[in-house]
Design a protein around this motif. Structure first.
Motif, mmCIF file in Angstrom:
data_model
loop_
_atom_site.group_PDB
_atom_site.id
_atom_site.type_symbol
_atom_site.label_atom_id
_atom_site.label_comp_id
_atom_site.label_asym_id
_atom_site.label_seq_id
_atom_site.Cartn_x
_atom_site.Cartn_y
_atom_site.Cartn_z
ATOM 1 N N SER A 84 0.816 -1.218 0.000
ATOM 2 C CA SER A 84 0.000 0.000 0.000
ATOM 3 C C SER A 84 0.846 1.263 0.000
ATOM 4 O O SER A 84 0.335 2.357 -0.198
ATOM 5 N N GLY A 85 2.144 1.118 0.243
ATOM 6 C CA GLY A 85 3.029 2.278 0.268
ATOM 7 C C GLY A 85 3.369 2.754 1.656
ATOM 8 O O GLY A 85 4.234 3.616 1.830
ATOM 9 N N PRO A 106 -5.191 9.684 5.773
ATOM 10 C CA PRO A 106 -6.372 9.022 6.335
ATOM 11 C C PRO A 106 -6.050 7.807 7.194
ATOM 12 O O PRO A 106 -6.769 7.506 8.137
ATOM 13 N N CYS A 107 -4.956 7.094 6.891
ATOM 14 C CA CYS A 107 -4.631 5.911 7.692
ATOM 15 C C CYS A 107 -3.755 6.270 8.883
ATOM 16 O O CYS A 107 -3.558 5.467 9.779
ATOM 17 N N HIS A 108 -3.235 7.456 8.897
ATOM 18 C CA HIS A 108 -2.318 7.987 9.908
ATOM 19 C C HIS A 108 -1.256 6.987 10.363
ATOM 20 O O HIS A 108 -1.506 6.076 11.137
ATOM 21 N N ASN A 144 9.151 0.378 0.321
ATOM 22 C CA ASN A 144 8.221 1.338 -0.287
ATOM 23 C C ASN A 144 8.803 2.745 -0.334
ATOM 24 O O ASN A 144 8.358 3.581 -1.125
ATOM 25 N N LEU A 145 9.771 3.005 0.542
ATOM 26 C CA LEU A 145 10.350 4.351 0.612
ATOM 27 C C LEU A 145 11.466 4.557 -0.405
ATOM 28 O O LEU A 145 11.857 5.699 -0.666
ATOM 29 N N GLN A 146 12.002 3.462 -0.952
ATOM 30 C CA GLN A 146 13.099 3.606 -1.911
ATOM 31 C C GLN A 146 12.553 4.019 -3.271
ATOM 32 O O GLN A 146 11.601 3.433 -3.786
ATOM 33 N N GLN A 147 13.173 5.025 -3.843
ATOM 34 C CA GLN A 147 12.732 5.590 -5.111
ATOM 35 C C GLN A 147 13.412 4.891 -6.292
ATOM 36 O O GLN A 147 14.415 4.190 -6.123
ATOM 37 N N PRO A 148 12.892 5.082 -7.499
ATOM 38 C CA PRO A 148 13.492 4.423 -8.677
ATOM 39 C C PRO A 148 14.977 4.732 -8.873
ATOM 40 O O PRO A 148 15.714 3.909 -9.419
ATOM 41 N N ASP A 149 15.424 5.929 -8.416
ATOM 42 C CA ASP A 149 16.844 6.273 -8.583
ATOM 43 C C ASP A 149 17.717 5.727 -7.460
ATOM 44 O O ASP A 149 18.923 5.975 -7.424
#
Length: 538
Positions: A84-85, A106-108, A144-149
């Protein structure tokens, strides 16, 4: 408290005042820190880690701290989806732990990468086994926090991405001994792209070189296993980053006042004595700075209340610069700050610490090399008759250790993270501690106690086979790297009309252990029988 805090003279290192200041900050933050409440865990890290450096953790309740830290961990609900991220780490404070109307989430979930790093670090410092926490959702969701770069966001609702959070992610995986939380290759490429034209690292690609960013870059690469320690003396080993240019940039950051600046044309700042100093320490170049000038600069930042300020002559300390001032003194080897130790201590500390057996070699490399190289004197002492040890027994033992120390471990860094390094170092270290204690007491007192005599002539029955198997195993592990690199090869034709193949020479060395090992073991058994029999009749 007053007695302990007043034990120092401010002309020197005010350990008691520093400990009292950090204890107060650990228990309750002053009003001036109210606007930093969202990073309460990070501030707590500075206080607890500082007390640890001062060997003053007994000034706080470790169990209470661990319980408090664990209360900030975010746990997924039963039906939560890791795709879900969201990130299930640690919140940085009570205000980020509970819903806020100002944040559209919303999910805090207030988990933050830096807070998670601080939480795990504090838990390790106070003696809590971080492997006992529920780390699977933390690591799975951290991806989920790691970006494509290859960079990292600190929180799932979005924020800046820079090297600070790449380092936090690497440190989290290292402490949890599980690298499933990140793509190391992507992170490596991102870090490489952050190295600037002048050798330092910017926080993001293309930005100005920065002391903090440079530390985060080098430390992350080191934790991920992409660079080896002491690159300054072995520049040929790394094509990953420009080490020579990096060294020049770091060394140029020491200013005329003895302190370190974080960027060009900036004033010296207490914290960069650690950020830049830490990089130089990892690279094996810390000896190149002016230690005396740096120490004098740090004393100008030491305040009457304990702690350190950002700049010289400021009256009040702050917790951030207080911790990094102590960390800088630790690098300098200041009395009263967590000191350097010997090979066995380094090995066991690294083994029990965040890096496990993979970190043992990095922890012991310098003292190991010094101790084993200095052992050559034992051969000389035997030749001139200072000791009665037969040279025929001493040369193979010292020779094999030198071969392992320099010809295998130093020459082929790929072997340095193997668990056999741990068994090798511990077996060698225990053997030498017992042996030199025995001879030292005999020289000083004219005798050695019976229990030490027994240890001297009995522990080899366990330690020698462990050492031999470790040596043979490490040579064998290095063989494919020898063949691929062709290091120390001498090929024909050449002016000496002579060829040398290090791979086959090392293979022959393994073969030499077959008769040599049992021969030495039999010799030591005979020596044991002789020594213990003599002791019984004495």
């Amino acid at each position: 408290m007053g007695d302990r805090a007043g034990e120092d003279q401010l002309a020197g290192f005010a350990r008691g005042r520093h400990a009292a200041y950090l204890q107060a900050m650990a228990l309750e933050l002053p009003r001036d820190y109210a606007n930093q409440e969202v990073m309460h865990l990070t501030l707590a890290y500075f206080a607890v880690a500082g007390l640890s450096l001062l060997r003053a953790l007994d000034w706080v309740n470790r169990d209470d701290i661990a319980e408090w830290i664990l209360s900030f961990q975010v746990h997924p609900e039963a039906n939560d989806d890791f795709d879900s991220g969201q990130f299930y780490g640690f919140c940085g404070s009570r205000t980020t732990q509970y819903p806020s109307n100002s944040v559209k989430d919303p999910c805090h979930n207030g988990s933050h990468l830096a807070s998670t790093y601080s939480a795990l670090a504090i838990l390790k410092i106070v003696g809590y086994d971080v492997l006992n926490i529920d780390s699977k959702p933390l690591l799975l969701s951290m991806r989920n926090l790691q970006q494509p770069d290859g960079s990292f966001m600190p929180t799932h609702i979005g924020a800046e991405t820079d090297l600070r959070f790449v380092y936090c992610a690497a440190a989290i995986c290292s402490m949890l001994k599980d690298w499933s939380g990140m793509d190391k290759e992507k992170a490596k490429e991102h870090i490489i792209n952050c190295q600037s034209y002048d050798g330092g690292f910017g926080m993001v690609p293309g930005s100005e070189s920065h002391g903090g960013g440079t530390f985060c870059a080098v430390a992350a690469l080191y934790l991920m296993g992409f660079i080896q320690p002491d690159l300054a003396s072995n520049l040929r080993e790394s094509a990953l980053i420009d080490v020579q240019l990096l060294l020049e940039w770091c060394l140029q950051r020491q200013a005329a006042d003895g302190g370190f600046q974080g960027r060009r044309n900036k004033p010296s700042d207490t914290c960069y004595a650690f950020w830049i100093g830490g990089v130089l320490k990892m690279l094996g170049a810390y000896h190149l700075i002016d230690h005396t000038a740096l120490r004098e600069f740090l004393f100008t930042c030491q305040t009457d209340f304990g702690g350190f300020s950002k700049f010289p002559e400021k009256v009040l300390p702050d917790i951030y610069h207080s911790y990094y001032g102590l960390a800088a003194f630790s690098l300098l080897g200041e009395d009263g700050v967590e000191p350097m130790a010997q090979v066995l201590y380094y090995a066991v500390s690294a083994l029990l610490g965040s890096g496990g057996h993979e970190a043992v070699y990095a922890a012991v490399e310098k003292p190991l090399q010094f101790a084993q190289t200095a052992a050559v004197m034992e051969i000389l002492h035997g030749l001139v008759g200072l000791v009665r040890s037969p040279v025929s027994a001493t040369i193979p033992q010292i020779g094999s250790r030198l071969f392992l120390t320099w010809g295998i471990l130093w020459s082929f860094p790929e072997t340095q993270s193997h668990i056999l390094v741990t068994s090798l170092v511990i077996s060698w270290s225990i053997t030498e501690i017992i042996r030199y204690s025995f001879f030292g007491m005999k020289e000083a007192l004219g005798f050695a106690p019976s229990w030490l005599l027994w240890l001297r002539y009995s522990t080899f029955m366990i330690l020698y086979p462990i050492g031999i198997l470790s040596e043979v195993g490490l040579i064998y592990i290095a063989l494919p790297y020898m063949k691929a690199s062709e290091k120390y090869y001498l090929k024909m034709p050449n002016k000496w009309n002579f060829s040398f193949d290090y791979f086959y020479t090392s293979a022959v060395a393994i073969g030499a252990y077959v008769p040599g090992g049992p021969h030495m073991f039999t010799y030591m058994l005979a020596q044991r029988k002789k020594a213990l029999s003599k002791a019984k009749t004495a």
